[in-house]
Write a protein that holds these residues in place. Structure first.
Motif, PDB file in Angstrom:
ATOM      1  N   GLN A 179      24.091  45.618 -36.453  1.00 24.76           N
ATOM      2  CA  GLN A 179      23.439  46.775 -35.816  1.00 24.76           C
ATOM      3  C   GLN A 179      22.030  46.409 -35.361  1.00 24.76           C
ATOM      4  O   GLN A 179      21.627  46.717 -34.238  1.00 24.76           O
ATOM      5  N   SER A 204      22.063  43.619 -32.539  1.00 25.81           N
ATOM      6  CA  SER A 204      22.523  44.103 -31.240  1.00 25.81           C
ATOM      7  C   SER A 204      21.518  45.055 -30.594  1.00 25.81           C
ATOM      8  O   SER A 204      21.496  45.205 -29.376  1.00 25.81           O
ATOM      9  N   TYR A 232      27.232  44.273 -30.409  1.00 25.18           N
ATOM     10  CA  TYR A 232      27.616  44.493 -31.803  1.00 25.18           C
ATOM     11  C   TYR A 232      29.005  43.899 -32.065  1.00 25.18           C
ATOM     12  O   TYR A 232      29.219  43.212 -33.064  1.00 25.18           O
TER      13      TYR A 232
END
Length: 134
Positions: free
Chosen positions: A65, A68, A92
């Motif tokens: 998370q 990305s 992700y």
């Protein structure tokens, strides 16, 4: 007191990232030491602070998370002639499902020399542009 700095890497280069080749793709990778990345990572990890052991899938999810959103910021990538569009969701998915790509991004983003070389290249380009204009 002055704001002293020894490291010749601009905040813009750190935040926007630089291009890195990876198995036929070009990944734009920002540095991992940004306050945004660190704060996001710490915030997500705090939700699990009562656990003695965070499951590997959960820690991978948290890392992906953060990567990305703050580190893998763009790419140029084609598979069989079809462009794979960059999005945070696609980033992700790549990072979560391809541990080697994730490791590459983390190692690249953590290596200051990658960004120093980019700064040197930019400086050479600017100085040659200035001197060639005569």
């Amino acid at each position: 007191m002055q704001d002293l700095r020894l490291t010749p890497v601009t905040e813009e280069t750190s935040r926007k990232g630089i291009w890195a080749p990876y198995y036929g793709a070009k990944l734009r990778i920002a540095r991992m030491n940004s306050p945004a990345f660190i704060n996001h990572f710490n915030r997500l990890m705090r939700a699990h602070k009562s656990q003695k052991h965070i499951p590997e899938e959960t820690s991978n999810d948290i890392m992906c998370q953060c990567l990305s959103k703050h580190v893998l910021v763009d790419w140029e990538w084609e598979v069989n002639g079809e462009k794979i569009p960059y999005s945070k969701d696609n980033a992700y998915s790549l990072l979560f499902n391809d541990t080697d790509a994730r490791d590459f991004v983390v190692e690249f983003a953590s290596d200051l020399t990658n960004y120093l070389e980019e700064q040197e290249e930019e400086a050479k380009g600017k100085s040659s542009t200035r001197t060639s204009g005569g």
